[in-house]
Scaffold this active site. Structure first.
Site, PDB file in Angstrom:
ATOM      1  N   CYS A  10      38.652  38.742  47.577  1.00  0.00           N
ATOM      2  CA  CYS A  10      40.109  38.701  47.408  1.00  0.00           C
ATOM      3  C   CYS A  10      40.642  40.107  47.653  1.00  0.00           C
ATOM      4  CB  CYS A  10      40.507  38.128  46.046  1.00  0.00           C
ATOM      5  SG  CYS A  10      39.927  39.078  44.618  1.00  0.00           S
ATOM      6  N   ARG A  16      40.842  36.701  41.332  1.00  0.00           N
ATOM      7  CA  ARG A  16      40.333  35.462  41.946  1.00  0.00           C
ATOM      8  C   ARG A  16      38.845  35.498  42.289  1.00  0.00           C
ATOM      9  NH1 ARG A  16      44.798  35.597  46.520  1.00  0.00           N
ATOM     10  NH2 ARG A  16      44.392  37.793  46.121  1.00  0.00           N
ATOM     11  N   ASP A 126      47.671  34.227  44.443  1.00  0.00           N
ATOM     12  CA  ASP A 126      47.360  35.437  43.686  1.00  0.00           C
ATOM     13  C   ASP A 126      48.017  35.356  42.307  1.00  0.00           C
ATOM     14  OD1 ASP A 126      46.894  37.940  42.737  1.00  0.00           O
ATOM     15  OD2 ASP A 126      47.617  38.983  44.539  1.00  0.00           O
TER      16      ASP A 126
HETATM   17  P1  4NP Z   1      43.016  39.629  43.111  1.00  0.00           P
HETATM   18  O1  4NP Z   1      44.437  39.945  42.462  1.00  0.00           O
HETATM   19  O2  4NP Z   1      43.113  39.981  44.575  1.00  0.00           O
HETATM   20  O3  4NP Z   1      42.853  38.155  42.895  1.00  0.00           O
HETATM   21  O4  4NP Z   1      42.011  40.450  42.363  1.00  0.00           O
HETATM   22  C1  4NP Z   1      45.079  41.181  42.571  1.00  0.00           C
HETATM   23  C2  4NP Z   1      44.707  42.197  41.728  1.00  0.00           C
HETATM   24  C3  4NP Z   1      45.363  43.417  41.796  1.00  0.00           C
HETATM   25  C4  4NP Z   1      46.383  43.610  42.721  1.00  0.00           C
HETATM   26  C5  4NP Z   1      46.748  42.578  43.571  1.00  0.00           C
HETATM   27  C6  4NP Z   1      46.081  41.366  43.500  1.00  0.00           C
HETATM   28  N1  4NP Z   1      47.066  44.864  42.787  1.00  0.00           N
HETATM   29  O5  4NP Z   1      48.019  44.969  43.562  1.00  0.00           O
HETATM   30  O6  4NP Z   1      46.664  45.807  42.078  1.00  0.00           O
END
Ligand code: 4NP
Length: 160
Positions: A10, A16, A126
């Site tokens: 991800c 995720r 997300d």
């Molecule tokens: P992930 O979610 O891709 O599912 O781990 C996110 C976690 C952090 C961020 C964006 C999406 N961020 O912008 O820090």
């Protein structure tokens, strides 16, 4: 047979893909399937961190402990270390191709939900900006798709 190696990817590797890793490991163990699963993020914002508290919570509520995982960035070399690389959404599918210098003809890089919904371009949303409800939905979506993948491993159609 060589152990199948699967990488879940991800953006941050804290919401995720840690769930996808933990759920896949858990379900594989339940059916006695010996596979290796890891996860990574295409961004390095959270490298070294444990999963988001809401991901840890929803996993724990479903009997899965992902609290020991630590975020790492997706690396170009991952392309050769895994048999399958699953992107949680189309942005990260593109990021994987950008980082590895590959294009969509590389069969091992796939959109995760394509296994259940082929050709529909479905993303795992997300949950980072939302509330706990989003994590519940993401858990269910990922868990159902892990069941699909395990069925495809068992009937040998995953690499067909
Ligand atoms: P992930 O979610 O891709 O599912 O781990 C996110 C976690 C952090 C961020 C964006 C999406 N961020 O912008 O820090």
């Amino acid at each position: 047979m060589e152990k199948i190696r699967i990488l879940m990817v991800c953006l941050g590797n804290i919401c995720r893909s840690p769930l996808a890793q933990g759920i896949m490991e858990h379900k594989a163990k339940l059916v006695g399937l010996d596979i290796f699963v890891d996860s990574a993020g295409t961004a390095n914002y959270h490298s070294g961190e444990h999963p988001h508290t809401s991901s840890i919570r929803v996993a724990r509520e479903n009997g899965i402990d992902i609290s020991g995982q630590q975020a790492r960035q997706f690396l170009p070399g991952d392309l050769n270390k895994f048999d399958l690389i699953y992107a949680m959404d189309s942005d990260n599918f593109e990021n994987i191709h950008r980082i590895t210098g590959t294009n969509q003809s590389v069969q091992k890089v796939r959109l995760f939900l394509d296994e259940s919904y082929p050709g529909e371009g479905m993303n795992v949303p997300d949950p980072w900006y939302g509330n706990y409800d989003g994590y519940l939905k993401v858990f269910d979506l990922i868990a159902a798709n892990c069941d699909t993948i395990i069925t495809k491993i068992k009937d040998k159609s995953l690499f067909a």
